[in-house]
Design a protein around this motif. Structure first.
Motif, short mmCIF file in Angstrom:
data_model
loop_
_atom_site.label_atom_id
_atom_site.label_comp_id
_atom_site.label_asym_id
_atom_site.label_seq_id
_atom_site.Cartn_x
_atom_site.Cartn_y
_atom_site.Cartn_z
N PRO A 64 0.81 -1.24 0.00
CA PRO A 64 0.00 0.00 0.00
C PRO A 64 0.84 1.28 0.00
N PHE A 65 2.05 1.21 0.56
CA PHE A 65 2.90 2.39 0.61
C PHE A 65 3.66 2.59 -0.70
N ALA A 66 3.88 1.50 -1.43
CA ALA A 66 4.58 1.59 -2.71
C ALA A 66 3.67 2.09 -3.82
N ALA A 67 2.38 1.80 -3.70
CA ALA A 67 1.44 2.14 -4.77
C ALA A 67 1.48 3.61 -5.15
N PRO A 68 1.42 4.58 -4.21
CA PRO A 68 1.46 5.99 -4.60
C PRO A 68 2.74 6.38 -5.35
N LYS A 69 3.86 5.75 -5.00
CA LYS A 69 5.13 6.05 -5.67
C LYS A 69 5.09 5.56 -7.13
N ILE A 70 4.52 4.39 -7.31
CA ILE A 70 4.42 3.84 -8.66
C ILE A 70 3.44 4.66 -9.50
N TYR A 71 2.32 5.06 -8.90
CA TYR A 71 1.35 5.86 -9.64
C TYR A 71 1.93 7.22 -10.01
N ARG A 72 2.74 7.79 -9.14
CA ARG A 72 3.37 9.07 -9.45
C ARG A 72 4.28 8.94 -10.67
N TYR A 73 5.04 7.85 -10.72
CA TYR A 73 5.91 7.61 -11.87
C TYR A 73 5.08 7.49 -13.15
N VAL A 74 3.95 6.76 -13.07
CA VAL A 74 3.09 6.58 -14.23
C VAL A 74 2.54 7.92 -14.71
N ARG A 75 2.09 8.75 -13.77
CA ARG A 75 1.54 10.06 -14.14
C ARG A 75 2.61 10.93 -14.81
N GLU A 76 3.81 10.91 -14.25
CA GLU A 76 4.87 11.76 -14.77
C GLU A 76 5.42 11.27 -16.10
N SER A 77 5.20 10.01 -16.42
CA SER A 77 5.72 9.46 -17.68
C SER A 77 4.96 10.00 -18.89
N ASN A 78 3.67 10.33 -18.69
CA ASN A 78 2.82 10.81 -19.78
C ASN A 78 2.74 9.82 -20.95
N ILE A 79 2.96 8.55 -20.67
CA ILE A 79 2.90 7.54 -21.73
C ILE A 79 1.48 6.99 -21.86
N GLY A 80 0.88 6.69 -20.74
CA GLY A 80 -0.47 6.13 -20.76
C GLY A 80 -0.47 4.64 -21.06
N PHE A 81 -1.59 4.01 -20.85
CA PHE A 81 -1.72 2.57 -21.04
C PHE A 81 -2.52 2.28 -22.31
N GLN A 82 -2.04 1.32 -23.08
CA GLN A 82 -2.76 0.88 -24.26
C GLN A 82 -3.68 -0.27 -23.91
N PHE A 83 -4.87 -0.29 -24.50
CA PHE A 83 -5.76 -1.44 -24.36
C PHE A 83 -5.17 -2.64 -25.10
N PHE A 84 -5.48 -3.83 -24.60
CA PHE A 84 -5.12 -5.03 -25.34
C PHE A 84 -5.94 -5.08 -26.64
N PRO A 85 -5.41 -5.70 -27.68
CA PRO A 85 -6.17 -5.82 -28.94
C PRO A 85 -7.52 -6.48 -28.71
N GLY A 86 -8.55 -5.86 -29.25
CA GLY A 86 -9.90 -6.40 -29.14
C GLY A 86 -10.70 -5.88 -27.97
N ILE A 87 -10.06 -5.19 -27.03
CA ILE A 87 -10.78 -4.70 -25.84
C ILE A 87 -11.77 -3.60 -26.19
N LYS A 88 -11.35 -2.62 -26.98
CA LYS A 88 -12.25 -1.50 -27.33
C LYS A 88 -13.49 -2.04 -28.04
N GLU A 89 -13.29 -2.97 -28.95
CA GLU A 89 -14.42 -3.54 -29.68
C GLU A 89 -15.35 -4.31 -28.75
N LEU A 90 -14.76 -5.03 -27.79
CA LEU A 90 -15.57 -5.77 -26.81
C LEU A 90 -16.42 -4.81 -25.97
N LEU A 91 -15.80 -3.76 -25.46
CA LEU A 91 -16.53 -2.80 -24.63
C LEU A 91 -17.65 -2.13 -25.41
N ASP A 92 -17.37 -1.76 -26.66
CA ASP A 92 -18.39 -1.13 -27.49
C ASP A 92 -19.58 -2.07 -27.70
#
Length: 212
Positions: A64-92
């Motif tokens: 629980p204490f590591a999670a905020p540090k990891i999330y901060r790194y993710v936010r600062e990276s500005n890379i973002g997460f890609q959906f797996f192939p087929g996920i967007k179509e499934l959700l739609d």
């Protein structure tokens, strides 16, 4: 008959593994934990979470204490997460067929929301998050209570053993997402109700349950 299809986020909707490893390794180097090498990925996928923590010399209680540090790194990276192939179509398709959608995750809500926005997905009714990785059963029950649902009204889709265990505790059925991180030999020990090796295999399972 499921009314709500509830998704895990990391490893189920989004391919976040590479960025999370970068974030973890940055923290591990600073704090003295074992670095994750590419050669570690397969053996780690076959371990339980306590086993992974032991392997990495990372105390389980520190998650629980590591999670905020990891999330901060993710936010600062500005890379973002890609959906797996087929996920967007499934959700739609699920949305088009009238199912309500929700996310229950150990990731941060703002990171998830930004990823959904990037993929032009704006139709999730609920996003519930907790940094406590073994609390998903409580969040599932919270969702059921909020929308006055019975356990049969909800179906969960997740890629990890802990997702399956949480669903068992909450009394709802679960589809194991075989494209995620946990190896089959780990996840299947928890006895998921259904197995989908690809996102396109989820809709037939949902449709069958809807007419049963």
């Amino acid at each position: 008959m499921p009314k709500y299809i509830v998704f895990d986020f990391d490893g189920t909707l989004a391919n976040s593994l590479t960025l999370f490893i970068e974030a973890y390794n940055e923290m591990a180097e600073r704090e003295g934990y074992r670095i994750v090498q590419e050669s570690d990925l397969e053996p780690l996928s076959k371990m339980s979470i306590p086993e992974r923590c032991k392997y990495l010399n990372f105390p389980l209680r520190n998650i629980p204490f590591a999670a905020p540090k990891i999330y901060r790194y993710v936010r600062e990276s500005n890379i973002g997460f890609q959906f797996f192939p087929g996920i967007k179509e499934l959700l739609d398709e699920l949305k088009e067929k009238g199912y309500r959608l929700a996310i229950i995750s150990s990731n941060a809500k703002d990171i998830i929301s930004q990823s959904l926005k990037t993929h032009q997905v704006d139709y999730f009714d609920e996003i519930l998050c907790s940094k406590f990785i073994f609390s998903k059963d409580k969040m599932i029950k919270k969702l059921l209570n909020k929308y006055k649902l019975t356990p049969s009204d909800a179906l969960y889709v997740g890629d990890e053993e802990r997702d399956i265990t949480a669903c068992s505790k909450a009394g709802i059925k679960v589809i194991w997402a075989g494209w995620g991180y946990d190896a089959a030999e780990v996840a299947l020990k928890a006895n998921p109700d259904y197995i989908a090796e690809k996102p396109k295999e989820i809709l037939p399972i949902v449709s069958k349950l809807s007419v049963s």
